[in-house]
Design a protein around this motif. Structure first.
Motif, PDB file in Angstrom:
ATOM      1  N   GLN A 163       4.072   3.929  -6.854  1.00  0.00           N
ATOM      2  CA  GLN A 163       2.739   3.959  -7.468  1.00  0.00           C
ATOM      3  C   GLN A 163       2.869   3.868  -8.973  1.00  0.00           C
ATOM      4  O   GLN A 163       3.933   4.060  -9.542  1.00  0.00           O
ATOM      5  CB  GLN A 163       1.910   5.174  -7.043  1.00  0.00           C
ATOM      6  CG  GLN A 163       2.485   6.515  -7.393  1.00  0.00           C
ATOM      7  CD  GLN A 163       1.799   7.628  -6.597  1.00  0.00           C
ATOM      8  OE1 GLN A 163       1.196   7.420  -5.551  1.00  0.00           O
ATOM      9  NE2 GLN A 163       1.893   8.845  -7.104  1.00  0.00           N
ATOM     10  N   SER A 164       1.759   3.524  -9.617  1.00  0.00           N
ATOM     11  CA  SER A 164       1.752   3.375 -11.071  1.00  0.00           C
ATOM     12  C   SER A 164       0.433   3.940 -11.580  1.00  0.00           C
ATOM     13  O   SER A 164      -0.384   4.402 -10.789  1.00  0.00           O
ATOM     14  CB  SER A 164       1.866   1.899 -11.436  1.00  0.00           C
ATOM     15  OG  SER A 164       0.709   1.221 -10.973  1.00  0.00           O
ATOM     16  N   LYS A 165       0.229   3.869 -12.876  1.00  0.00           N
ATOM     17  CA  LYS A 165      -1.046   4.382 -13.411  1.00  0.00           C
ATOM     18  C   LYS A 165      -2.214   3.619 -12.800  1.00  0.00           C
ATOM     19  O   LYS A 165      -3.259   4.177 -12.508  1.00  0.00           O
ATOM     20  CB  LYS A 165      -1.046   4.232 -14.935  1.00  0.00           C
ATOM     21  CG  LYS A 165      -0.142   5.245 -15.593  1.00  0.00           C
ATOM     22  CD  LYS A 165      -0.419   5.361 -17.085  1.00  0.00           C
ATOM     23  CE  LYS A 165       0.657   6.177 -17.761  1.00  0.00           C
ATOM     24  NZ  LYS A 165       1.613   5.350 -18.507  1.00  0.00           N
ATOM     25  N   LYS A 166      -2.022   2.311 -12.609  1.00  0.00           N
ATOM     26  CA  LYS A 166      -3.100   1.494 -12.033  1.00  0.00           C
ATOM     27  C   LYS A 166      -3.224   1.698 -10.531  1.00  0.00           C
ATOM     28  O   LYS A 166      -4.314   1.599  -9.980  1.00  0.00           O
ATOM     29  CB  LYS A 166      -2.791   0.004 -12.273  1.00  0.00           C
ATOM     30  CG  LYS A 166      -3.311  -0.528 -13.571  1.00  0.00           C
ATOM     31  CD  LYS A 166      -3.377  -2.042 -13.497  1.00  0.00           C
ATOM     32  CE  LYS A 166      -3.584  -2.653 -14.859  1.00  0.00           C
ATOM     33  NZ  LYS A 166      -2.974  -3.984 -14.947  1.00  0.00           N
ATOM     34  N   MET A 171       1.071   5.809  -2.804  1.00  0.00           N
ATOM     35  CA  MET A 171       2.043   6.512  -1.961  1.00  0.00           C
ATOM     36  C   MET A 171       1.300   7.350  -0.918  1.00  0.00           C
ATOM     37  O   MET A 171       1.736   7.445   0.227  1.00  0.00           O
ATOM     38  CB  MET A 171       2.966   7.362  -2.845  1.00  0.00           C
ATOM     39  CG  MET A 171       4.177   7.913  -2.130  1.00  0.00           C
ATOM     40  SD  MET A 171       5.196   6.688  -1.286  1.00  0.00           S
ATOM     41  CE  MET A 171       5.429   7.507   0.294  1.00  0.00           C
ATOM     42  N   LYS A 172       0.159   7.906  -1.318  1.00  0.00           N
ATOM     43  CA  LYS A 172      -0.676   8.676  -0.358  1.00  0.00           C
ATOM     44  C   LYS A 172      -1.208   7.744   0.721  1.00  0.00           C
ATOM     45  O   LYS A 172      -1.185   8.071   1.912  1.00  0.00           O
ATOM     46  CB  LYS A 172      -1.872   9.309  -1.078  1.00  0.00           C
ATOM     47  CG  LYS A 172      -1.596  10.686  -1.548  1.00  0.00           C
ATOM     48  CD  LYS A 172      -2.888  11.477  -1.803  1.00  0.00           C
ATOM     49  CE  LYS A 172      -2.511  12.825  -2.357  1.00  0.00           C
ATOM     50  NZ  LYS A 172      -2.771  13.010  -3.762  1.00  0.00           N
ATOM     51  N   ARG A 173      -1.673   6.568   0.301  1.00  0.00           N
ATOM     52  CA  ARG A 173      -2.193   5.589   1.272  1.00  0.00           C
ATOM     53  C   ARG A 173      -1.102   5.191   2.258  1.00  0.00           C
ATOM     54  O   ARG A 173      -1.335   5.070   3.463  1.00  0.00           O
ATOM     55  CB  ARG A 173      -2.696   4.331   0.542  1.00  0.00           C
ATOM     56  CG  ARG A 173      -4.086   4.507  -0.031  1.00  0.00           C
ATOM     57  CD  ARG A 173      -4.449   3.372  -0.962  1.00  0.00           C
ATOM     58  NE  ARG A 173      -4.689   2.098  -0.282  1.00  0.00           N
ATOM     59  CZ  ARG A 173      -5.012   0.979  -0.922  1.00  0.00           C
ATOM     60  NH1 ARG A 173      -5.129   0.958  -2.234  1.00  0.00           N
ATOM     61  NH2 ARG A 173      -5.217  -0.133  -0.257  1.00  0.00           N
ATOM     62  N   ALA A 174       0.102   4.999   1.717  1.00  0.00           N
ATOM     63  CA  ALA A 174       1.227   4.611   2.585  1.00  0.00           C
ATOM     64  C   ALA A 174       1.531   5.740   3.568  1.00  0.00           C
ATOM     65  O   ALA A 174       1.737   5.497   4.768  1.00  0.00           O
ATOM     66  CB  ALA A 174       2.457   4.292   1.740  1.00  0.00           C
ATOM     67  N   ALA A 175       1.518   6.990   3.060  1.00  0.00           N
ATOM     68  CA  ALA A 175       1.834   8.129   3.934  1.00  0.00           C
ATOM     69  C   ALA A 175       0.786   8.257   5.046  1.00  0.00           C
ATOM     70  O   ALA A 175       1.143   8.546   6.198  1.00  0.00           O
ATOM     71  CB  ALA A 175       1.921   9.412   3.118  1.00  0.00           C
ATOM     72  N   GLU A 176      -0.484   8.008   4.721  1.00  0.00           N
ATOM     73  CA  GLU A 176      -1.536   8.081   5.744  1.00  0.00           C
ATOM     74  C   GLU A 176      -1.233   7.104   6.884  1.00  0.00           C
ATOM     75  O   GLU A 176      -1.424   7.414   8.061  1.00  0.00           O
ATOM     76  CB  GLU A 176      -2.918   7.752   5.154  1.00  0.00           C
ATOM     77  CG  GLU A 176      -3.479   8.806   4.198  1.00  0.00           C
ATOM     78  CD  GLU A 176      -3.631  10.188   4.826  1.00  0.00           C
ATOM     79  OE1 GLU A 176      -3.863  10.271   6.045  1.00  0.00           O
ATOM     80  OE2 GLU A 176      -3.485  11.188   4.089  1.00  0.00           O
ATOM     81  N   ILE A 177      -0.776   5.910   6.518  1.00  0.00           N
ATOM     82  CA  ILE A 177      -0.434   4.903   7.539  1.00  0.00           C
ATOM     83  C   ILE A 177       0.744   5.402   8.386  1.00  0.00           C
ATOM     84  O   ILE A 177       0.736   5.304   9.613  1.00  0.00           O
ATOM     85  CB  ILE A 177      -0.109   3.551   6.872  1.00  0.00           C
ATOM     86  CG1 ILE A 177      -1.377   3.007   6.211  1.00  0.00           C
ATOM     87  CG2 ILE A 177       0.483   2.546   7.862  1.00  0.00           C
ATOM     88  CD1 ILE A 177      -1.132   1.892   5.218  1.00  0.00           C
ATOM     89  N   LEU A 178       1.744   5.974   7.703  1.00  0.00           N
ATOM     90  CA  LEU A 178       2.911   6.483   8.435  1.00  0.00           C
ATOM     91  C   LEU A 178       2.482   7.614   9.389  1.00  0.00           C
ATOM     92  O   LEU A 178       2.924   7.663  10.536  1.00  0.00           O
ATOM     93  CB  LEU A 178       3.996   6.970   7.466  1.00  0.00           C
ATOM     94  CG  LEU A 178       4.554   5.929   6.489  1.00  0.00           C
ATOM     95  CD1 LEU A 178       5.631   6.541   5.600  1.00  0.00           C
ATOM     96  CD2 LEU A 178       5.141   4.721   7.222  1.00  0.00           C
TER      97      LEU A 178
END
Ligand code: SAH
Length: 243
Positions: A163-166, A171-178
């Motif tokens: 993730q970045s400032k933008k 990473m949260k979105r990715a974890a939700e998918i996982l």
């Protein structure tokens, strides 16, 4: 005809640059790169002709290298980690497809998945995937499909560009998918920030702890497979031996 080397300089510290990369850079007339990677080069190489362009000006950077190589020069384009993994090597091959101005040679480097894994212990012992969460050049629906695929195959995952400032909550979105795919919130995972550079930080814990941490573009995240364990603070994916 000139020659352009796409050189992976490793994560940052001089001792994690391969001897081949070092010798290649020493043999070049010009070194082209993103300013931070030029800065990370050993002092002795800074006497060369150094050219850089800012982030996101990758095509201009490669064009600079192609222009330099035209008068039979040896030019290096430096990338962090490996030049063929989210690096400049492929762009150079593509841009030179129609011209005979320069020959392109890829010189490998230690990629963040490998250097970061060593700091954590041994999370990538068995089959693993490398997935970038950057949707600058890859649409998010493809990234999502790859995350689901990695879970379906029970691969350990090394996550680049988490993730970045933008892209604050990627990473949260990715974890939700996982999680949706059956990965538990307690899944042993980890991250390494600034591998081989000042401010290096290593953390091993649960996936739910990782997504709350202050991770940025200088961080590589590791999500274990269903067998991964934390052994004395180290993230370890067993090879499968009976012990
Ligand atoms: N070519 C590079 C990857 C470039 S993509 C390589 O092979 O390593 C940029 C991403 O790589 C970063 O967002 C981060 O996830 C990872 N990365 C590269 N260098 C790193 C370092 N020194 N420490 C932690 N992560 C790093």
């Amino acid at each position: 005809m000139g020659i352009i080397f796409a050189v992976g300089i490793g994560p940052g510290s001089d001792n994690m640059m391969t001897v081949e990369a070092r010798e290649t850079l020493e043999s070049c007339d010009t070194i082209v790169g993103y300013p931070l990677y030029i800065e990370l080069l050993p002092e002795s190489l800074k006497k060369k002709k150094l050219l850089s362009t800012p982030m996101r000006a990758e095509k201009e950077r490669c064009q600079m290298a192609i222009d330099e190589a035209k008068d039979n020069k040896r030019v290096a384009v430096v990338c962090s980690g490996d030049a063929g993994i989210y690096g400049m090597a492929s762009l150079l091959y593509e841009m030179c497809e129609e011209s005979a101005d320069a020959d392109i040679v890829t010189v490998p480097g230690i990629t963040a998945a490998v250097s970061g894994a060593s700091k954590l212990g041994s999370p990538l012992t068995n089959d693993f995937c490398v997935i970038s969460l950057s949707d600058a050049l890859t649409p998010w629906d493809i990234i999502e499909k790859r995350l689901r695929g990695a879970c379906a195959g029970d691969f350990a995952i090394a996550i680049y560009n988490p993730q970045s400032k933008k892209r604050k909550d990627y990473m949260k979105r990715a974890a939700e998918i996982l999680y949706e795919c059956g990965v538990e919130k307690t899944r042993p995972s980890g991250y390494v920030k600034n591998i081989g550079r000042e401010g290096q930080e290593v953390f091993a814990g649960s996936l739910s702890e990782i997504i709350e941490a202050d991770i940025d573009m200088f961080t590589t995240v590791f999500v274990g497979n269903s067998q991964t364990r934390i052994i004395n603070g180290r993230l370890v994916t067993p090879r499968g031996y009976d012990i």
